[in-house]
Design a protein around this motif. Structure first.
Motif, PDB file in Angstrom:
ATOM      1  N   UNK A  84       0.843  -1.213   0.000  1.00 38.37           N
ATOM      2  CA  UNK A  84       0.000   0.000   0.000  1.00 38.37           C
ATOM      3  C   UNK A  84       0.880   1.266   0.000  1.00 38.37           C
ATOM      4  N   UNK A  85       1.908   1.267   0.842  1.00 38.31           N
ATOM      5  CA  UNK A  85       2.814   2.415   0.950  1.00 38.31           C
ATOM      6  C   UNK A  85       3.558   2.650  -0.362  1.00 38.31           C
ATOM      7  N   UNK A  86       4.045   1.588  -0.963  1.00 38.45           N
ATOM      8  CA  UNK A  86       4.780   1.714  -2.223  1.00 38.45           C
ATOM      9  C   UNK A  86       3.880   2.243  -3.341  1.00 38.45           C
ATOM     10  N   UNK A  87       2.686   1.674  -3.461  1.00 40.31           N
ATOM     11  CA  UNK A  87       1.766   2.113  -4.513  1.00 40.31           C
ATOM     12  C   UNK A  87       1.374   3.580  -4.337  1.00 40.31           C
ATOM     13  N   UNK A  88       1.175   4.006  -3.084  1.00 40.63           N
ATOM     14  CA  UNK A  88       0.778   5.398  -2.849  1.00 40.63           C
ATOM     15  C   UNK A  88       1.933   6.371  -3.072  1.00 40.63           C
ATOM     16  N   UNK A  89       3.146   5.833  -3.214  1.00 39.07           N
ATOM     17  CA  UNK A  89       4.309   6.693  -3.450  1.00 39.07           C
ATOM     18  C   UNK A  89       4.924   6.487  -4.831  1.00 39.07           C
ATOM     19  N   UNK A  90       4.132   5.942  -5.748  1.00 37.98           N
ATOM     20  CA  UNK A  90       4.559   5.897  -7.150  1.00 37.98           C
ATOM     21  C   UNK A  90       5.199   4.613  -7.624  1.00 37.98           C
ATOM     22  N   UNK A  91       5.089   3.525  -6.869  1.00 38.75           N
ATOM     23  CA  UNK A  91       5.625   2.241  -7.346  1.00 38.75           C
ATOM     24  C   UNK A  91       4.844   1.803  -8.573  1.00 38.75           C
ATOM     25  N   UNK A  92       5.560   1.323  -9.587  1.00 35.58           N
ATOM     26  CA  UNK A  92       4.946   0.935 -10.857  1.00 35.58           C
ATOM     27  C   UNK A  92       4.658  -0.566 -10.857  1.00 35.58           C
ATOM     28  N   UNK A  93       3.373  -0.966 -10.796  1.00 35.73           N
ATOM     29  CA  UNK A  93       3.032  -2.389 -10.746  1.00 35.73           C
ATOM     30  C   UNK A  93       3.180  -3.115 -12.083  1.00 35.73           C
ATOM     31  N   UNK A  94       3.465  -2.361 -13.155  1.00 36.19           N
ATOM     32  CA  UNK A  94       3.598  -3.003 -14.470  1.00 36.19           C
ATOM     33  C   UNK A  94       5.037  -3.429 -14.770  1.00 36.19           C
ATOM     34  N   UNK A  95       5.984  -3.028 -13.928  1.00 41.74           N
ATOM     35  CA  UNK A  95       7.388  -3.418 -14.156  1.00 41.74           C
ATOM     36  C   UNK A  95       7.511  -4.930 -14.038  1.00 41.74           C
ATOM     37  N   UNK A  96       8.288  -5.514 -14.965  1.00 43.22           N
ATOM     38  CA  UNK A  96       8.460  -6.970 -14.980  1.00 43.22           C
ATOM     39  C   UNK A  96       9.883  -7.361 -14.568  1.00 43.22           C
ATOM     40  N   UNK A  97       9.980  -8.508 -13.931  1.00 41.99           N
ATOM     41  CA  UNK A  97      11.288  -9.053 -13.554  1.00 41.99           C
ATOM     42  C   UNK A  97      11.999  -9.522 -14.823  1.00 41.99           C
ATOM     43  N   UNK A  98      13.217 -10.012 -14.660  1.00 40.19           N
ATOM     44  CA  UNK A  98      13.952 -10.533 -15.822  1.00 40.19           C
ATOM     45  C   UNK A  98      13.272 -11.762 -16.423  1.00 40.19           C
ATOM     46  N   UNK A  99      12.434 -12.428 -15.628  1.00 38.85           N
ATOM     47  CA  UNK A  99      11.666 -13.575 -16.144  1.00 38.85           C
ATOM     48  C   UNK A  99      10.360 -13.128 -16.786  1.00 38.85           C
ATOM     49  N   UNK A 100      10.012 -11.838 -16.631  1.00 34.66           N
ATOM     50  CA  UNK A 100       8.770 -11.325 -17.205  1.00 34.66           C
ATOM     51  C   UNK A 100       7.592 -11.314 -16.259  1.00 34.66           C
ATOM     52  N   UNK A 101       7.846 -11.401 -14.950  1.00 31.69           N
ATOM     53  CA  UNK A 101       6.768 -11.443 -13.964  1.00 31.69           C
ATOM     54  C   UNK A 101       6.481 -10.054 -13.397  1.00 31.69           C
ATOM     55  N   UNK A 102       5.203  -9.768 -13.189  1.00 34.25           N
ATOM     56  CA  UNK A 102       4.815  -8.532 -12.494  1.00 34.25           C
ATOM     57  C   UNK A 102       4.675  -8.846 -11.003  1.00 34.25           C
ATOM     58  N   UNK A 103       4.458  -7.798 -10.208  1.00 38.61           N
ATOM     59  CA  UNK A 103       4.232  -7.997  -8.771  1.00 38.61           C
ATOM     60  C   UNK A 103       3.000  -8.863  -8.542  1.00 38.61           C
ATOM     61  N   UNK A 104       1.995  -8.723  -9.411  1.00 40.38           N
ATOM     62  CA  UNK A 104       0.773  -9.533  -9.297  1.00 40.38           C
ATOM     63  C   UNK A 104       1.088 -11.011  -9.504  1.00 40.38           C
ATOM     64  N   UNK A 105       1.964 -11.314 -10.470  1.00 36.62           N
ATOM     65  CA  UNK A 105       2.358 -12.709 -10.703  1.00 36.62           C
ATOM     66  C   UNK A 105       3.010 -13.317  -9.472  1.00 36.62           C
ATOM     67  N   UNK A 106       3.803 -12.505  -8.773  1.00 38.39           N
ATOM     68  CA  UNK A 106       4.572 -13.013  -7.638  1.00 38.39           C
ATOM     69  C   UNK A 106       3.778 -13.082  -6.342  1.00 38.39           C
ATOM     70  N   UNK A 107       2.565 -12.524  -6.354  1.00 40.33           N
ATOM     71  CA  UNK A 107       1.739 -12.512  -5.151  1.00 40.33           C
ATOM     72  C   UNK A 107       0.936 -13.813  -5.044  1.00 40.33           C
ATOM     73  N   UNK A 108       1.023 -14.433  -3.888  1.00 41.43           N
ATOM     74  CA  UNK A 108       0.306 -15.681  -3.660  1.00 41.43           C
ATOM     75  C   UNK A 108      -1.185 -15.412  -3.427  1.00 41.43           C
ATOM     76  N   UNK A 109      -2.010 -16.401  -3.729  1.00 42.02           N
ATOM     77  CA  UNK A 109      -3.451 -16.301  -3.464  1.00 42.02           C
ATOM     78  C   UNK A 109      -3.752 -16.205  -1.970  1.00 42.02           C
TER      79      UNK A 109
END
Length: 202
Positions: free
Chosen positions: A57-82
């Motif tokens: 929440x803190x990162x998103x409210x301070x401009x963290x970009x959720x669309x950035x992908x890792x070197x494998x092509x994963x977003x933060x959403x991909x790495x988040x567990x259910x």
């Protein structure tokens, strides 16, 4: 391009959930979307992966970009567990979709950094971490020694100087009574010399 070592520490404290330290780094101007050179993970990737809801929440409210992908092509959403539905909701509200790559595979063992997290970096502010404490003490003692030397040069009277003792306590891991190894008494030595001597002790 200059490397800011605080960027790696920001990612680490995000993974550990240290909100105070994350705020400190953000206000200190550390690039919130910086990526690790080896895997491309950002602070948001780590916080999402480790289920640190307040940090996400803190990162998103301070401009963290959720669309950035890792070197494998994963977003933060991909790495988040259910297991972290609130984080999933926050990331999905940023118009981010899962990629075909998916999450990291589960490990057959628990990594050491998760089994025994760095408690200092989990709770303390960055200027309280041990490595910074040592540097700070060295700088302070060096400044004192320089001022003392300047004062001695200006002084005309030079009787034999009094011997001063410094007691240095040595701990195994944390600064607590149950992990104290002992103490060392040192005479008329700068803090830099003391630290070097302690590092050389096997």
């Amino acid at each position: 391009m200059l490397f800011d070592e605080r960027e790696e520490t920001l990612r680490e404290v995000c993974a550990l959930g240290n909100t105070k330290a994350v705020q400190h780094f953000i206000h200190g101007g550390v690039k919130i979307n910086s990526q690790n050179k080896m895997n491309g993970w950002t602070a948001l990737h780590w916080a999402s992966h480790r289920g640190q809801e307040d940090i996400v929440r803190l990162l998103l409210s301070n401009g963290a970009d959720p669309t950035i992908k890792t070197n494998k092509g994963q977003t933060a959403l991909d790495l988040c567990s259910d297991r972290y539905p609130n984080i999933l909701t926050m990331l999905e509200s940023q118009q981010v979709e899962r990629t075909s790559i998916g999450p990291e595979p589960s490990l057959p063992i628990v990594p050491a950094y998760m089994k025994e997290p760095d408690l200092e970096k989990s709770w303390l502010m960055p200027d309280e971490f041990s490595e910074n404490k040592i540097d700070k003490v060295i700088r302070q003692e060096t400044a004192k020694d320089m001022l003392k030397n300047e004062g001695d040069k200006k002084s005309t009277a030079s009787p034999t100087s009094q011997t001063s003792k410094k007691e240095v306590l040595v701990y195994l891991k944390t600064r607590s009574d149950d992990s104290i190894l002992g103490s060392v008494f040192l005479k008329n030595e700068t803090m830099t010399t003391i630290i070097e001597q302690l590092k050389d002790v096997k």
